[in-house]
Design an enzyme around this catalytic site. Sequence first.
Site, mmCIF file in Angstrom:
data_model
loop_
_atom_site.group_PDB
_atom_site.id
_atom_site.type_symbol
_atom_site.label_atom_id
_atom_site.label_comp_id
_atom_site.label_asym_id
_atom_site.label_seq_id
_atom_site.Cartn_x
_atom_site.Cartn_y
_atom_site.Cartn_z
ATOM 1 C CE1 TYR A 145 -2.937 -3.015 -0.047
ATOM 2 C CE2 TYR A 145 -3.848 -2.360 2.052
ATOM 3 C CZ TYR A 145 -3.856 -3.202 0.965
ATOM 4 O OH TYR A 145 -4.772 -4.211 0.884
ATOM 5 C CE LYS A 160 2.124 -16.705 -5.204
ATOM 6 N NZ LYS A 160 1.785 -18.143 -5.255
ATOM 7 C CG ASP A 194 -0.649 -19.469 -3.379
ATOM 8 O OD1 ASP A 194 0.214 -19.570 -2.483
ATOM 9 O OD2 ASP A 194 -0.383 -19.635 -4.583
ATOM 10 C CG ASP A 238 -6.785 -5.669 3.726
ATOM 11 O OD1 ASP A 238 -7.696 -5.899 4.548
ATOM 12 O OD2 ASP A 238 -6.863 -4.793 2.862
ATOM 13 C CG ASP A 250 -11.775 -8.756 4.785
ATOM 14 O OD1 ASP A 250 -11.220 -8.203 5.750
ATOM 15 O OD2 ASP A 250 -12.599 -8.179 4.047
HETATM 16 MG MG MG Z 1 -10.242 -5.102 4.571
#
Ligand code: MG
Length: 353
Positions: free
Chosen positions: A133, A183, A216, A240, A244
């Site tokens: 980000y 990754k 993954d 993030d 979720d």
């Molecule tokens: Mg979120």
Amino acid sequence: MNSYRIATIPGDGIGVDVTTEAVKVLDAVLLGIEWTEFDWSCEQYLRTGAMMPRDGVQLLAGFDAILLGAVGFPGVPDHISLWGLLIPLRRAFGQYVNLRPVRLLPGIESALRDRRAEDLDILIVRENSEGEYSEIGGIHNLGRPEEFVLQESVFTRAGCERIIRYAFDRARERRGDLCSATKSNGLIHSMPYWDSVFDRIAAEYPDVRARQMHVDALAAEIVLHPDRLDVIVGSNLFGDILSDLAAAVTGGLGLAPSGNINPDRAAPSMFESVHGSAPDIAGQGIANPIAQILAAAMMLDHLGETKAATAIDHAVAEILAEASIRTPDLGGTNTTTELGTAIAERARKLADR
Ligand code: MG
Ligand code: NAI
């Protein structure tokens, strides 16, 4: 008696309703909180052209902590609400840890078949200040055939070290297992670097079982074998997405809290639910306030009010297990206020004991 100055930013949509309930519950377990509300939101943006005033960071700097509802609403692009409020606050206050406990609470049916509360208790430690980000990049050769976009990631040595060390410290306090999300097969510069920092710090924690998985495969592990996971550490983007997913398998966004934490305590930390402003149910009074109430309990824990925080956690667990008062997302017919009031009353009794 300790007293605290807490800032609230209820924000948009259901952020406002759930913050009202969290304040109610905190006032029930702890005297002496002085609340100051800031009405920064997308509505404010549409009126003034800014999500928060220019001196927003200074206005909040003197508070002991911040309780944030959610920001975002149709009509205002999500990158404006995010980069105009949430991300600047996280960065200005050095909240480099995003802490997301993911627990399956008794009485809640997991989206995963046959999983019970004892199978699912994971702490996700997400890097919160750099990584994927980043503002570095841009669109070039706009409108021409050679048009292209660059979006850079930033992984600093100090940034990787501090978040990974924080995760090892939490793993040491819990079940002693830390899994790093990587990754390195696809992202050939940033992730091998992250992995090398992880390996170096792992050597300082011989008592913690340290391992890494490609993100993954780790996503699949959360679904297939959540019982094998204790603490997960991940970069900003990976953390993030994984949190979720983990929230979804433990009963949904209505139950998932988070903290944006400055472990050095040089500036206020900020606590919020994982969910957003839920425009689809906003204004109906049916949002589940539990995620925000648990976030407020994390805030009390951070402030050192462990007993009051535990009273709230237990009150939520009891009310969920009894299953008599529930909002529609959990299959009930109760309102946000009814559930919030029930938890406040129960928490008050538990705190008095
Ligand atoms: Mg979120
Ligand atoms: P969302 O989390 O607001 O909603 C996703 C789904 O979950 C919706 O169907 C919603 O009704 C349901 N839901 C969420 N929280 C609930 C609760 N407490 N009780 C019952 N149901 C609940 O995510 P969405 O729709 O992607 O985003 C909506 C807005 O919120 C966007 O503008 C987004 O940018 C913003 N957002 C803000 C965040 C923040 O302030 N930290 C985090 C995530 C999204």
